[in-house]
Motif scaffolding. Structure first.
Motif, PDB file in Angstrom:
ATOM      1  N   PHE A  31     -10.184   7.383  -1.953  1.00 27.46           N
ATOM      2  CA  PHE A  31     -10.755   8.115  -3.091  1.00 27.46           C
ATOM      3  C   PHE A  31     -10.592   7.360  -4.409  1.00 27.46           C
ATOM      4  O   PHE A  31     -10.755   7.938  -5.474  1.00 27.46           O
ATOM      5  CB  PHE A  31     -10.081   9.486  -3.217  1.00 27.46           C
ATOM      6  N   ASN A  32     -10.239   6.071  -4.331  1.00 34.13           N
ATOM      7  CA  ASN A  32     -10.139   5.222  -5.523  1.00 34.13           C
ATOM      8  C   ASN A  32      -9.180   5.770  -6.572  1.00 34.13           C
ATOM      9  O   ASN A  32      -9.479   5.746  -7.762  1.00 34.13           O
ATOM     10  CB  ASN A  32     -11.523   4.995  -6.156  1.00 34.13           C
ATOM     11  N   GLN A  33      -8.056   6.272  -6.137  1.00 37.01           N
ATOM     12  CA  GLN A  33      -7.067   6.735  -7.103  1.00 37.01           C
ATOM     13  C   GLN A  33      -6.437   5.544  -7.795  1.00 37.01           C
ATOM     14  O   GLN A  33      -6.193   4.517  -7.172  1.00 37.01           O
ATOM     15  CB  GLN A  33      -5.978   7.558  -6.419  1.00 37.01           C
ATOM     16  N   ALA A  34      -6.189   5.715  -9.071  1.00 35.17           N
ATOM     17  CA  ALA A  34      -5.675   4.618  -9.880  1.00 35.17           C
ATOM     18  C   ALA A  34      -4.315   4.140  -9.387  1.00 35.17           C
ATOM     19  O   ALA A  34      -4.081   2.956  -9.208  1.00 35.17           O
ATOM     20  CB  ALA A  34      -5.589   5.047 -11.334  1.00 35.17           C
ATOM     21  N   GLU A  35      -3.414   5.085  -9.157  1.00 43.79           N
ATOM     22  CA  GLU A  35      -2.057   4.703  -8.808  1.00 43.79           C
ATOM     23  C   GLU A  35      -1.680   5.293  -7.465  1.00 43.79           C
ATOM     24  O   GLU A  35      -1.780   6.495  -7.259  1.00 43.79           O
ATOM     25  CB  GLU A  35      -1.105   5.220  -9.882  1.00 43.79           C
ATOM     26  N   VAL A  36      -1.275   4.448  -6.560  1.00 47.22           N
ATOM     27  CA  VAL A  36      -0.870   4.912  -5.237  1.00 47.22           C
ATOM     28  C   VAL A  36       0.579   4.497  -5.043  1.00 47.22           C
ATOM     29  O   VAL A  36       0.883   3.316  -4.943  1.00 47.22           O
ATOM     30  CB  VAL A  36      -1.760   4.281  -4.141  1.00 47.22           C
ATOM     31  N   SER A  37       1.467   5.480  -5.072  1.00 41.03           N
ATOM     32  CA  SER A  37       2.882   5.155  -4.878  1.00 41.03           C
ATOM     33  C   SER A  37       3.391   5.921  -3.668  1.00 41.03           C
ATOM     34  O   SER A  37       2.874   6.975  -3.324  1.00 41.03           O
ATOM     35  CB  SER A  37       3.687   5.517  -6.127  1.00 41.03           C
ATOM     36  N   TYR A  38       4.412   5.352  -3.050  1.00 43.16           N
ATOM     37  CA  TYR A  38       5.016   5.978  -1.877  1.00 43.16           C
ATOM     38  C   TYR A  38       6.402   6.453  -2.272  1.00 43.16           C
ATOM     39  O   TYR A  38       7.219   5.671  -2.734  1.00 43.16           O
ATOM     40  CB  TYR A  38       5.093   4.977  -0.716  1.00 43.16           C
ATOM     41  N   ASP A  39       6.646   7.755  -2.126  1.00 43.98           N
ATOM     42  CA  ASP A  39       7.957   8.295  -2.449  1.00 43.98           C
ATOM     43  C   ASP A  39       8.350   9.319  -1.388  1.00 43.98           C
ATOM     44  O   ASP A  39       7.692   9.428  -0.344  1.00 43.98           O
ATOM     45  CB  ASP A  39       7.971   8.897  -3.866  1.00 43.98           C
TER      46      ASP A  39
END
Length: 162
Positions: A71-79
């Motif tokens: 979905f082209n999200q700006a920030e993809v972080s894994y937590d």
């Protein structure tokens, strides 16, 4: 206004609510097999960016798709809140990575509105409708349409190369 749901006009549908960024989505609970924490995946060469890789789930090779990248999200972080929803897509077990799962909701037919027609080439084909419940708005996604033919071909290629 009577807010109780009359069982005679349809018992409603159950949706698993999850977050992608600031949006809340819902998918048909019957497509969901399980919810797991994100774990490291085996990466696949030449796979599209959203196809994170595969995991071995009790002997089944399961492709893991990061919907946030799709979905082209700006920030993809894994937590610690990042989860993988294991879903059944056309007899294929697939994992989708989301920012978090909130709850299971039952929506009566009256609480589901058709998706608005958006201009500008926005792809809304995968949106079944919008669900509203106690001030919340959920984008109800058809998980099979969300994974289009190209995605499924990429998944097949990835699975067969293993």
């Amino acid at each position: 206004m009577n807010t109780s749901i009359n069982k005679a006009d349809g018992a409603g549908e159950e949706f698993l609510a999850f977050r992608l960024g600031r949006e809340e989505y819902g998918i048909d609970i019957l497509k969901v097999q399980e919810i797991r924490g994100y774990e490291s995946v085996t990466q696949i060469a030449n796979a599209p960016a959203y196809l994170k890789g595969v995991i071995n789930l009790r002997g089944t090779i399961v492709p893991i798709i990061d919907l946030r990248i799709k979905f082209n999200q700006a920030e993809v972080s894994y937590d610690q809140y990042t989860v993988v929803i294991i879903v059944d897509l056309n007899q294929r077990t697939t994992g989708i990575v989301v920012d978090g799962v909130s709850d299971v909701l039952t929506l009566a037919p009256a609480q589901i509105k058709p998706a608005p027609a958006l201009s500008g080439g926005v792809d809304t084909e995968y949106i079944r409708g919008l669900g509203s419940l106690e001030g919340r708005m959920l984008i109800l996604a058809d998980i099979e349409k969300l994974m289009n033919i190209d995605d499924l071909a990429a998944i097949d290629a990835a699975a067969s190369s293993h």
